[in-house]
Enzyme design. Structure first.
Site, short mmCIF file in Angstrom:
data_model
loop_
_atom_site.label_atom_id
_atom_site.label_comp_id
_atom_site.label_asym_id
_atom_site.label_seq_id
_atom_site.Cartn_x
_atom_site.Cartn_y
_atom_site.Cartn_z
CG HIS A 167 -1.96 1.02 1.31
ND1 HIS A 167 -1.99 2.24 2.35
CD2 HIS A 167 -2.63 1.33 0.24
CE1 HIS A 167 -2.93 2.82 1.81
NE2 HIS A 167 -3.53 2.77 0.73
CG HIS A 168 3.09 2.37 -2.78
ND1 HIS A 168 3.83 2.14 -3.68
CD2 HIS A 168 3.81 1.53 -1.81
CE1 HIS A 168 4.76 1.46 -3.52
NE2 HIS A 168 4.62 1.00 -2.35
CG HIS A 188 -8.40 3.17 -3.80
ND1 HIS A 188 -9.42 3.10 -3.09
CD2 HIS A 188 -8.40 1.91 -4.41
CE1 HIS A 188 -9.81 1.94 -3.06
NE2 HIS A 188 -9.13 1.11 -4.05
CD GLU A 206 -12.91 4.76 0.53
OE1 GLU A 206 -12.10 3.85 0.86
OE2 GLU A 206 -12.82 5.84 -0.11
C1 NOJ Z 1 -8.79 6.27 0.47
C2 NOJ Z 1 -8.92 4.84 -0.21
O1 NOJ Z 1 -9.98 4.75 -1.15
C3 NOJ Z 1 -8.97 3.79 0.75
O2 NOJ Z 1 -9.45 2.43 0.44
C4 NOJ Z 1 -7.98 3.93 1.77
O3 NOJ Z 1 -7.88 3.05 2.77
C5 NOJ Z 1 -7.78 5.33 2.41
N1 NOJ Z 1 -7.48 6.17 1.49
C6 NOJ Z 1 -6.22 5.30 3.09
O4 NOJ Z 1 -5.15 5.25 2.12
CA CA Z 2 -11.36 6.87 -2.01
#
Ligand code: NOJ
Ligand code: CA
Length: 681
Positions: free
Chosen positions: A380-381, A460, A485
């Site tokens: 994850h970046h 994302h 989310e």
């Molecule tokens: C927004 C992303 O859509 C989400 O999936 C992620 O958990 C958060 N940013 C933190 O990086």
């Molecule tokens: Ca997002």
């Protein structure tokens, strides 16, 4: 095959134009099966096009061209110098996708324009006319007096022929593409993102978008007045829209045209307008399903940052790896693994390290542990929009992933619109949009860097998809709309029951989406009483088929899956790589049913979802192979299910079916049905 172009008159007109600016006769291009007609002409020196489908005008006469900084216009005082026609009918194979074989059948017209009065200005336009839509792109050739190109405005118009019904998210807003879709007549639209979807009174469905967005600003649409939309390129911080040198090509401007809403989904126009793969050995690129340390942060159970609730610990990650291995998942996403999350991370983008794990996260050991269990970690970046800092670290970060055998990474760009920091040539800080040329370049740099290191991407807060997965098949999936989310965050932000019945006809026309379906504990009352997911559980299952993504997450907590092994079986079974996709029915924002055939077996899967209204209908199973029997496992809303009052019941029916049968689908309010059709003989 000789393209059916009526160009003889155009050639004559072109000679005429050498001596006067008399109007050139229109050049007409018919699509291969004669479904669509595109007409190009130059009116009073202005290049124009229009499109019709049989007797129906789809795009009324609309202008083309650019205004450049420094006064040079590439939009008027022009005449046709030469035209060239071509045609294509080939089939190509996607290394992965919603459809294996894609036919690219189109006719092409290339028009070279030059200045009427002996000047130096030049502009070429290439049109491709398919039966399911059209695309055109500009080419600004090398020409005297134009070394550096600075585009002030793109003048492309899409003049609509009625006050169509439209579905859209607003452009130039702080939350990028993440807005609930509005449904309004065209006259209520102002500035919108693409894909921009419309339904006409004549029963046509249209979508304006772009393909192969490369080193250019992305295109929003602006209805300044009347029923005409104009290209509205996202500017740099200094107001210039696009910077470059000649020769320069624009992305393709696209208009998809279908006579049913599902026809838009089944169209491959966007992919066909992209270049073939730059990656020759794609054997390392593998679609699949993943779980992750993710939803627990959004529910507030654990944190991204360090401390007693830190989610990305070695112990917790092993728990997820075990769960993934036991249940056949390919990957485990771990967010919050790296230093930089403490404090207000959105304001401290430069503090993120993309190589340094938190001390309670043993990256080496976990990568090894995952590999032994046949699972990959997903990195994850989260850049928080800190592009300079990320670009400085990117090469090392991807080299590290490669070294550890981490085959995929999720990137993130949480930052408000127009707040991406850029240090300019003079060392001054500037603020850019996510969707301007600066970021289009950045997102592509990441794709190319990932490809060099054999890493797949899930982006994302992305730049919108314009089909570049054809050229860069490691660009797997992206967000770019409100995903799951938003349901954790709740309140006004929560996705309404109709949201996922709009997405397939809008956002997903651009390409795959990492929506992250599969929440079973839709009420999560233990964690956050005010929020919830506005669907039934059966609908969560159906989303795996309806919302296409080559990387598909099972987003809920492992314990919620272990508590309901029967519906969980569908998530374990459903593939993420398909041979054939068929839209069985659908109305935008109301309901949709999609059938897909697994690429690696003869099995089919069906997903059907509705908005807040219950409904029932029959679906014919005539897509199944004749002469074979299939075991249907039907996961549907249980007795009395309703997204609002009773979202949990899922009933599983089993029966034998053949291609001559049909199935009655009953969807609860906010509900869905997911079907697995396993070929048994
Ligand atoms: C927004 C992303 O859509 C989400 O999936 C992620 O958990 C958060 N940013 C933190 O990086
Ligand atoms: Ca997002």
């Amino acid at each position: 095959m000789t393209p059916k172009l009526r160009i003889a008159s155009a050639v004559a007109a072109c000679c005429l134009a050498l001596v006067s600016s008399a109007p050139a006769d229109p050049i007409i291009v018919e699509s291969p099966a004669g479904v669509l007609t595109l007409t190009f002409d130059v009116q009073d020196g202005v290049p124009m096009y229009r499109v019709s489908r049989g007797p129906d005008a789809v795009i009324a006469p609309s202008r083309l061209g650019f205004q450049l900084r420094g006064g040079r216009s590439l939009c008027d005082g022009l005449k046709v110098i030469t035209t060239k026609s071509d045609s294509n009918d080939t089939t190509w194979v996607q290394p992965w996708g919603e459809e294996k074989e894609i036919r690219d059948r189109h006719r092409e017209l290339r028009v070279e324009l030059g200045e009427i009065e002996g000047g130096e200005r030049r502009l070429n336009i290439i049109f491709r006319v398919f039966d399911d839509g059209i695309g055109f792109r500009y080419e600004i050739p090398k020409q005297a007096g134009l070394d550096k190109i600075e585009i002030d405005d793109e003048l492309t118009q899409f003049a609509m022929t009625g006050d169509h019904q439209t579905w859209w998210v607003p452009a130039f807003e702080h939350n990028r593409y993440e807005y609930a879709y509005s449904k309004t007549p065209l006259h209520d639209v102002r500035k919108v993102h693409t894909p921009f979807t419309m339904a006409t009174e004549d029963g046509l469905y249209l979508s304006i978008h772009e393909a192969a967005l490369t080193d250019f600003a992305s295109m929003a649409l602006w209805r300044k007045d009347g029923l005409t939309l104009e290209a509205d390129l996202v500017p740099w911080s200094d107001g210039i829209k696009v910077k470059g040198t000649a020769p320069m090509v624009s992305p393709w401007r696209t208009v998809q045209v279908a006579d049913s809403p599902g026809g838009l989904i089944e169209s491959h126009l966007i992919l066909n307008l992209n270049e073939p793969s730059e990656i020759h050995d794609t054997s390392w690129i593998k679609p699949g399903k993943y779980v992750g340390i993710w939803w627990e942060m959004h529910l507030g159970i654990s944190t991204w940052g360090s401390g007693p609730k830190h989610g990305a610990t070695t112990k917790n990650t092993k728990r997820y790896i075990d769960f993934a291995a036991d249940n056949g998942f390919d990957g485990v996403l771990v967010e919050g693994w790296n230093v930089g999350w403490d404090g207000d991370w959105m304001a401290n983008a430069d503090k993120f390290s993309f190589t340094k794990p938190y001390p309670d996260y043993d990256l080496q050991e976990l990568a090894e542990y995952a590999r032994e269990k046949g699972v990959t970690l997903i990195g994850h970046h989260e850049t928080a929009g800190g592009i300079d800092s990320y670009e400085r670290q990117m090469e090392d970060a991807f080299a590290l992933l490669e070294k550890l055998g981490v085959r995929a990474v999720k990137t993130g760009y949480v930052a408000h619109g127009q707040s991406i920091k850029r240090i300019d040539e003079n060392g001054k800080e500037q603020r850019e949009w996510h969707h301007g040329q600066y970021m289009v370049r950045h997102y592509r740099k990441v794709v190319e860097c990932a490809a060099r290191h054999h890493v797949m991407l899930d982006v994302h807060e992305p730049i919108k998809d314009t089909g570049i997965r054809r050229t860069w098949p490691n660009m797997m999936t992206r967000e770019g709309a409100c995903g799951q989310e938003f349901n954790a965050w709740g309140g006004e932000k929560r996705n309404k029951p109709n949201h996922t019945t709009i997405l397939p006809f809008t956002r997903l026309l651009a390409g795959p989406m990492d929506f992250t379906p599969g929440i079973f504990d839709v009420l999560f009352e233990k964690y956050n009483g005010d929020n919830r997911v506005s669907t039934t559980v059966a609908k969560q299952l159906a989303l795996y088929v309806v919302l296409y993504s080559p990387l598909q997450m099972a987003a809920d907590l492992p314990e919620n899956y272990l508590a309901r092994p029967e519906p969980f079986q569908f998530i374990k079974d459903v593939p993420t790589d398909w041979k054939i996709t068929k839209v069985l029915n659908g109305e935008i924002g109301e309901y949709v049913t999609i059938a897909r055939q697994d690429r690696n077996s003869n099995n089919w899967y069906v997903g059907s979802i509705t908005n807040e209204k219950s409904r029932d209908f029959d679906i014919a199973l005539d897509f199944l192979a004749e002469g074979h029997s299939y075991k249907a496992q039907i996961y549907h809303d249980g007795e009395g299910a309703d997204w609002k009052t009773n979202p949990l019941p899922v009933t599983i029916d089993k029966k034998l079916v053949t291609s001559s049968d049909s199935l009655r689908i009953k969807l609860a309010p906010g509900g869905g049905t997911a079907i697995r059709l396993e070929q048994i003989d």
